[in-house]
Design an enzyme around this catalytic site. Structure first.
Site, PDB file in Angstrom:
ATOM      1  N   ASP A  68       0.851  -1.189   0.000  1.00  9.53           N
ATOM      2  CA  ASP A  68       0.000   0.000   0.000  1.00  9.53           C
ATOM      3  C   ASP A  68       0.890   1.244   0.000  1.00  9.53           C
ATOM      4  O   ASP A  68       2.016   1.200   0.496  1.00  9.53           O
ATOM      5  CB  ASP A  68      -0.934   0.015   1.232  1.00  9.53           C
ATOM      6  CG  ASP A  68      -2.190   0.834   1.008  1.00  9.53           C
ATOM      7  OD1 ASP A  68      -3.291   0.266   0.988  1.00  9.53           O
ATOM      8  OD2 ASP A  68      -2.044   2.067   0.813  1.00  9.53           O
ATOM      9  N   ASP A 113       3.971   2.208  -4.399  1.00  5.66           N
ATOM     10  CA  ASP A 113       2.975   2.865  -5.245  1.00  5.66           C
ATOM     11  C   ASP A 113       2.864   2.031  -6.521  1.00  5.66           C
ATOM     12  O   ASP A 113       3.832   1.937  -7.284  1.00  5.66           O
ATOM     13  CB  ASP A 113       3.446   4.292  -5.562  1.00  5.66           C
ATOM     14  CG  ASP A 113       2.482   5.016  -6.495  1.00  5.66           C
ATOM     15  OD1 ASP A 113       2.600   6.250  -6.603  1.00  5.66           O
ATOM     16  OD2 ASP A 113       1.610   4.348  -7.106  1.00  5.66           O
ATOM     17  N   ASN A 140      -5.549  -4.983  -6.258  1.00  5.33           N
ATOM     18  CA  ASN A 140      -6.745  -4.382  -5.663  1.00  5.33           C
ATOM     19  C   ASN A 140      -6.670  -2.875  -5.518  1.00  5.33           C
ATOM     20  O   ASN A 140      -7.691  -2.203  -5.509  1.00  5.33           O
ATOM     21  CB  ASN A 140      -6.982  -5.047  -4.291  1.00  5.33           C
ATOM     22  CG  ASN A 140      -8.028  -4.345  -3.475  1.00  5.33           C
ATOM     23  OD1 ASN A 140      -9.230  -4.431  -3.761  1.00  5.33           O
ATOM     24  ND2 ASN A 140      -7.588  -3.585  -2.484  1.00  5.33           N
ATOM     25  N   TYR A 192     -13.241   6.419 -14.264  1.00  5.01           N
ATOM     26  CA  TYR A 192     -13.241   5.251 -13.369  1.00  5.01           C
ATOM     27  C   TYR A 192     -13.858   4.063 -14.101  1.00  5.01           C
ATOM     28  O   TYR A 192     -13.334   2.953 -14.088  1.00  5.01           O
ATOM     29  CB  TYR A 192     -14.023   5.581 -12.097  1.00  5.01           C
ATOM     30  CG  TYR A 192     -14.073   4.469 -11.093  1.00  5.01           C
ATOM     31  CD1 TYR A 192     -15.145   3.576 -11.069  1.00  5.01           C
ATOM     32  CD2 TYR A 192     -13.063   4.305 -10.161  1.00  5.01           C
ATOM     33  CE1 TYR A 192     -15.193   2.543 -10.150  1.00  5.01           C
ATOM     34  CE2 TYR A 192     -13.103   3.273  -9.227  1.00  5.01           C
ATOM     35  CZ  TYR A 192     -14.175   2.406  -9.235  1.00  5.01           C
ATOM     36  OH  TYR A 192     -14.224   1.375  -8.311  1.00  5.01           O
ATOM     37  N   ALA A 204     -14.054   3.579 -17.269  1.00  4.49           N
ATOM     38  CA  ALA A 204     -13.150   3.113 -18.335  1.00  4.49           C
ATOM     39  C   ALA A 204     -12.056   2.231 -17.767  1.00  4.49           C
ATOM     40  O   ALA A 204     -11.728   1.181 -18.328  1.00  4.49           O
ATOM     41  CB  ALA A 204     -12.533   4.314 -19.050  1.00  4.49           C
ATOM     42  N   VAL A 259     -19.477  -0.666  -1.842  1.00  2.54           N
ATOM     43  CA  VAL A 259     -19.009  -1.112  -0.517  1.00  2.54           C
ATOM     44  C   VAL A 259     -18.601   0.145   0.240  1.00  2.54           C
ATOM     45  O   VAL A 259     -17.941   1.023  -0.327  1.00  2.54           O
ATOM     46  CB  VAL A 259     -17.807  -2.060  -0.635  1.00  2.54           C
ATOM     47  CG1 VAL A 259     -17.409  -2.603   0.741  1.00  2.54           C
ATOM     48  CG2 VAL A 259     -18.074  -3.188  -1.606  1.00  2.54           C
ATOM     49  N   THR A 281     -16.458   2.168   1.857  1.00  2.00           N
ATOM     50  CA  THR A 281     -15.028   2.294   2.169  1.00  2.00           C
ATOM     51  C   THR A 281     -14.589   3.746   1.961  1.00  2.00           C
ATOM     52  O   THR A 281     -15.372   4.588   1.505  1.00  2.00           O
ATOM     53  CB  THR A 281     -14.188   1.419   1.215  1.00  2.00           C
ATOM     54  OG1 THR A 281     -14.326   1.973  -0.112  1.00  2.00           O
ATOM     55  CG2 THR A 281     -14.648  -0.030   1.223  1.00  2.00           C
TER      56      THR A 281
HETATM   57  N1  NAI Z   1     -15.737   0.688  -2.477  1.00  2.00           N
HETATM   58  C1  NAI Z   1     -16.478   0.294  -3.508  1.00  2.00           C
HETATM   59  O1  NAI Z   1     -17.682   0.558  -3.578  1.00  2.00           O
HETATM   60  C2  NAI Z   1     -15.864  -0.492  -4.611  1.00  2.00           C
HETATM   61  C3  NAI Z   1     -14.484  -0.542  -4.783  1.00  2.00           C
HETATM   62  N2  NAI Z   1     -13.983  -1.253  -5.850  1.00  2.00           N
HETATM   63  C4  NAI Z   1     -12.535  -1.330  -6.064  1.00  2.00           C
HETATM   64  O2  NAI Z   1     -11.972  -2.010  -4.955  1.00  2.00           O
HETATM   65  C5  NAI Z   1     -10.599  -1.634  -4.821  1.00  2.00           C
HETATM   66  C6  NAI Z   1     -10.330  -1.252  -3.391  1.00  2.00           C
HETATM   67  O3  NAI Z   1     -11.105  -0.101  -3.132  1.00  2.00           O
HETATM   68  P1  NAI Z   1     -11.677   0.240  -1.685  1.00  2.00           P
HETATM   69  O4  NAI Z   1     -11.260  -0.800  -0.722  1.00  2.00           O
HETATM   70  O5  NAI Z   1     -13.085   0.567  -1.842  1.00  2.00           O
HETATM   71  O6  NAI Z   1     -10.893   1.613  -1.433  1.00  2.00           O
HETATM   72  P2  NAI Z   1     -10.059   2.128  -0.189  1.00  2.00           P
HETATM   73  O7  NAI Z   1      -9.759   3.537  -0.529  1.00  2.00           O
HETATM   74  O8  NAI Z   1     -10.738   1.785   1.069  1.00  2.00           O
HETATM   75  O9  NAI Z   1      -8.714   1.264  -0.258  1.00  2.00           O
HETATM   76  C7  NAI Z   1      -7.865   1.387  -1.345  1.00  2.00           C
HETATM   77  C8  NAI Z   1      -6.441   1.214  -0.856  1.00  2.00           C
HETATM   78  O10 NAI Z   1      -5.574   1.324  -1.973  1.00  2.00           O
HETATM   79  C9  NAI Z   1      -4.465   2.132  -1.611  1.00  2.00           C
HETATM   80  N3  NAI Z   1      -3.891   2.782  -2.780  1.00  2.00           N
HETATM   81  C10 NAI Z   1      -4.393   3.818  -3.478  1.00  2.00           C
HETATM   82  N4  NAI Z   1      -3.551   4.152  -4.465  1.00  2.00           N
HETATM   83  C11 NAI Z   1      -2.484   3.313  -4.384  1.00  2.00           C
HETATM   84  C12 NAI Z   1      -1.293   3.168  -5.125  1.00  2.00           C
HETATM   85  N5  NAI Z   1      -1.003   4.004  -6.131  1.00  2.00           N
HETATM   86  N6  NAI Z   1      -0.431   2.197  -4.768  1.00  2.00           N
HETATM   87  C13 NAI Z   1      -0.711   1.389  -3.719  1.00  2.00           C
HETATM   88  N7  NAI Z   1      -1.831   1.469  -2.970  1.00  2.00           N
HETATM   89  C14 NAI Z   1      -2.696   2.430  -3.322  1.00  2.00           C
HETATM   90  C15 NAI Z   1      -5.028   3.144  -0.636  1.00  2.00           C
HETATM   91  O11 NAI Z   1      -4.003   3.677   0.178  1.00  2.00           O
HETATM   92  C16 NAI Z   1      -6.021   2.292   0.148  1.00  2.00           C
HETATM   93  O12 NAI Z   1      -5.430   1.726   1.273  1.00  2.00           O
HETATM   94  C17 NAI Z   1     -10.390  -0.481  -5.820  1.00  2.00           C
HETATM   95  O13 NAI Z   1      -9.786  -0.991  -6.996  1.00  2.00           O
HETATM   96  C18 NAI Z   1     -11.816  -0.029  -6.143  1.00  2.00           C
HETATM   97  O14 NAI Z   1     -11.900   0.557  -7.415  1.00  2.00           O
HETATM   98  C19 NAI Z   1     -14.792  -1.929  -6.741  1.00  2.00           C
HETATM   99  C20 NAI Z   1     -16.139  -1.885  -6.587  1.00  2.00           C
HETATM  100  C21 NAI Z   1     -16.776  -1.190  -5.497  1.00  2.00           C
HETATM  101  C1  LIG Z   2     -16.837   6.324  -8.848  1.00  2.00           C
HETATM  102  C2  LIG Z   2     -17.278   5.701  -7.586  1.00  2.00           C
HETATM  103  C3  LIG Z   2     -16.878   4.279  -7.563  1.00  2.00           C
HETATM  104  C4  LIG Z   2     -17.355   3.567  -6.349  1.00  2.00           C
HETATM  105  C5  LIG Z   2     -16.815   2.213  -6.306  1.00  2.00           C
HETATM  106  C6  LIG Z   2     -17.417   1.300  -7.341  1.00  2.00           C
HETATM  107  O1  LIG Z   2     -16.719   0.783  -8.172  1.00  2.00           O
HETATM  108  C7  LIG Z   2     -18.850   1.094  -7.288  1.00  2.00           C
HETATM  109  C8  LIG Z   2     -19.514   0.490  -8.314  1.00  2.00           C
HETATM  110  C9  LIG Z   2     -20.901   0.168  -8.048  1.00  2.00           C
HETATM  111  C10 LIG Z   2     -21.839  -0.024  -8.914  1.00  2.00           C
HETATM  112  C11 LIG Z   2     -21.795   0.181 -10.344  1.00  2.00           C
HETATM  113  C12 LIG Z   2     -22.982  -0.003 -10.941  1.00  2.00           C
HETATM  114  C13 LIG Z   2     -23.206   0.126 -12.387  1.00  2.00           C
HETATM  115  C14 LIG Z   2     -24.492  -0.120 -12.717  1.00  2.00           C
HETATM  116  C15 LIG Z   2     -25.061  -0.039 -14.090  1.00  2.00           C
HETATM  117  O2  LIG Z   2     -24.143   0.352 -15.076  1.00  2.00           O
HETATM  118  C16 LIG Z   2     -25.641  -1.410 -14.468  1.00  2.00           C
HETATM  119  O3  LIG Z   2     -26.178  -1.337 -15.730  1.00  2.00           O
HETATM  120  C17 LIG Z   2     -24.574  -2.491 -14.446  1.00  2.00           C
HETATM  121  C18 LIG Z   2     -25.221  -3.888 -14.446  1.00  2.00           C
HETATM  122  C19 LIG Z   2     -24.172  -4.966 -14.658  1.00  2.00           C
HETATM  123  C20 LIG Z   2     -24.677  -6.333 -14.178  1.00  2.00           C
HETATM  124  O4  LIG Z   2     -24.132  -7.331 -14.649  1.00  2.00           O
HETATM  125  O5  LIG Z   2     -25.591  -6.395 -13.340  1.00  2.00           O
END
Ligand code: NAI
Ligand SMILES: CCCCCC(=O)/C=C/C=C\C=C\C=C\[C@@H](O)[C@@H](O)CCCC(=O)O
Length: 422
Positions: free
Chosen positions: A35, A63, A90, A150, A152, A185, A187
């Site tokens: 991290d 990083d 992740n 994001y 993309a 989620v 977070t």
């Molecule tokens: N929270 C959500 O709703 C969702 C999150 N995700 C994905 O899950 C993954 C984890 O996200 P979360 O746990 O929600 O976020 P978070 O912000 O709680 O944790 C992300 C972690 O990654 C670390 N990080 C950020 N940039 C970094 C870098 N350049 N190098 C190393 N570490 C780095 C941060 O310090 C942090 O500890 C991400 O890829 C996010 O896009 C996917 C779907 C939903």
């Molecule tokens: C930019 C904030 C990101 C927060 C973290 C994250 O990745 C959250 C994603 C959560 C939901 C995304 C939903 C997208 C929904 C619609 O595009 C829907 O049409 C997708 C349905 C896909 C399926 O197979 O059900």
């Protein structure tokens, strides 16, 4: 059990990465945590040492967007642990204003980590095989209008993962590569994205994202970690984009029932006294009936090759259930479900959409497959089908000694994919 396995999780100081780290440690693995946040990472390391023992984890500041840092830390991990069996890319951010940074972490960082891991793991380089899991998002399967960059990056992670999983299979690397696609989620990432300095020019559209949060209620990080563990342990799963999401339907129906019954109570109050206890008993009976109707272990087939799990989850959960993609158990149950498709699946190991806990569904991708719930039948080059070996989720996944070859599935000759059961 993952005893003797070495895992690497990037972005593990908090959020989903922290949850993945916990479930890996609970299942016996050793974990190298990466991290950029050194303070949080060191803090977590102390907690985990106390909880699991000091020889189980090691935090590394790095990083993922820096080629030098990622490469250097990868070598440090190999020096300390000797090998890597499980690699989870992740780390991720959501910043539409500083979009180059978002791309460099969410996509380039995932590519970098995947290639570093693949280079070490693949059999051609003397590796033991293993599994790579890339954290994408539900936004990698459907757009978040307020977050086009994001979105993309997550589409990129899904596409990259699917393509590389086929390449790995075709080239007999002995490495499975899967994507995890959670919806919302709670977070730090979500919290940070409410600020205008993150949403940028599309801040006015954030209400659309909030509406989506209604449609896809927040899920617990622990639930996502359970899905993550499925991808780690089930050696029959490769090239899957596993969705983890809640849908408000079932809970909404239950709330509706309760409100209706309570309103009915008010209506009858004037005509006859219905005790509160009786009303509560009625509500409980309705809920029990609901879960009995949707319960029932195992798999049913909704259409050729598509597996729908019917076992309900404890109260308050959402429909769906815990079936294991491709597991021997699932295939036996599926075969028991009868039907030519089941027979075909049993013979050819066709993997299909399987609704898992909290409505997880897998988009199994393959060349030419449209991103729909489909079933992929794979056949060997000579047109004969053969089953992807599978492993019971609970079975010992690997040998006890560290760094011994993974029980990688006997990899097929380059398969050809045909999509059936759209
Ligand atoms: N929270 C959500 O709703 C969702 C999150 N995700 C994905 O899950 C993954 C984890 O996200 P979360 O746990 O929600 O976020 P978070 O912000 O709680 O944790 C992300 C972690 O990654 C670390 N990080 C950020 N940039 C970094 C870098 N350049 N190098 C190393 N570490 C780095 C941060 O310090 C942090 O500890 C991400 O890829 C996010 O896009 C996917 C779907 C939903
Ligand atoms: C930019 C904030 C990101 C927060 C973290 C994250 O990745 C959250 C994603 C959560 C939901 C995304 C939903 C997208 C929904 C619609 O595009 C829907 O049409 C997708 C349905 C896909 C399926 O197979 O059900």
């Amino acid at each position: 059990m993952l005893k003797g396995k070495v895992a690497v999780v990037s972005g593990s100081a908090q959020g989903l990465g922290k949850a993945f780290t916990h479930i890996l440690l609970e299942n016996g693995a050793q974990v190298a945590m990466l991290d950029v946040n050194e303070e949080m990472g060191q803090e977590l390391q102390v907690q985990l040492n106390q909880q699991y023992g000091s020889d189980r984890t090691q935090f590394y500041k790095a990083d993922v967007s820096s080629d030098q840092q990622f490469t250097d830390v990868f070598q440090k991990i190999l020096s300390k642990f000797g090998c890597i069996d499980i690699f989870c890319n992740n780390a991720g951010i959501a910043d539409e204003k500083n979009w180059e940074k978002t791309v460099s972490i969410n996509l380039s960082g995932v590519v970098r980590g995947t290639y570093l891991a693949l280079d070490h793991m693949k059999k051609q380089n003397g590796g033991n095989g293993g599994v790579i899991i890339n954290t994408a998002s539900l936004a990698g399967l459907g757009p978040l209008p307020s977050a086009p960059i994001y979105t993309a990056t997550k589409y990129g992670v899904v596409g990259f993962t699917r393509a590389l999983s086929v390449a790995s299979q075709a080239l007999d690397y002995g490495v499975r590569i899967n994507a995890l696609c959670p919806s919302f989620v709670r977070t730090a990432l979500i919290d940070s994205f409410k600020q205008e300095d993150k949403t940028g020019q599309f801040h006015s559209l954030f209400s659309i994202t909030e509406n989506m949060m209604e449609k896809f209620p927040f899920i617990e990080a622990e639930k996502v970690a359970e899905a993550f563990l499925l991808l780690v342990k089930d050696e029959s799963v490769n090239g899957v984009a596993l969705v983890v999401k809640n849908e408000a339907t079932i809970i909404f129906i239950l709330v509706l029932i309760i409100i209706t019954v309570l309103r009915t109570r008010l209506l009858y109050r004037s005509r006859r006294a219905v005790t509160r206890t009786r009303i509560i008993i009625i509500i409980i009976i309705i809920i029990i009936i609901f879960f009995i109707l949707t319960a029932g272990p195992g798999l049913a087939q909704d259409k050729p090759g598509t597996l729908i799990c019917t076992r309900a989850l404890p109260l308050g959960a959402v429909t769906g259930s815990r079936c294991v993609l491709g597991s021997a158990r699932a295939q036996q149950q599926q075969k028991a479900a009868g039907g030519a498709a089941a027979q075909r699946e049993h013979e050819h190991g066709v993997r299909g959409e399987t609704h898992l806990t909290d409505i997880l569904h897998a988009h199994t991708g393959a060349p030419g497959a449209r991103d729909t719930d489909s079933v992929i039948q794979h056949t060997d080059g000579d047109g004969t089908g053969s089953r992807w070996p599978s492993t019971e989720l609970e079975a010992e996944v690997t040998s006890a000694a560290p760094c011994l070859p993974n029980q990688a599935p006997p990899l097929l000759t380059p398969p050809t994919f045909t999509v059936i059961g759209q």
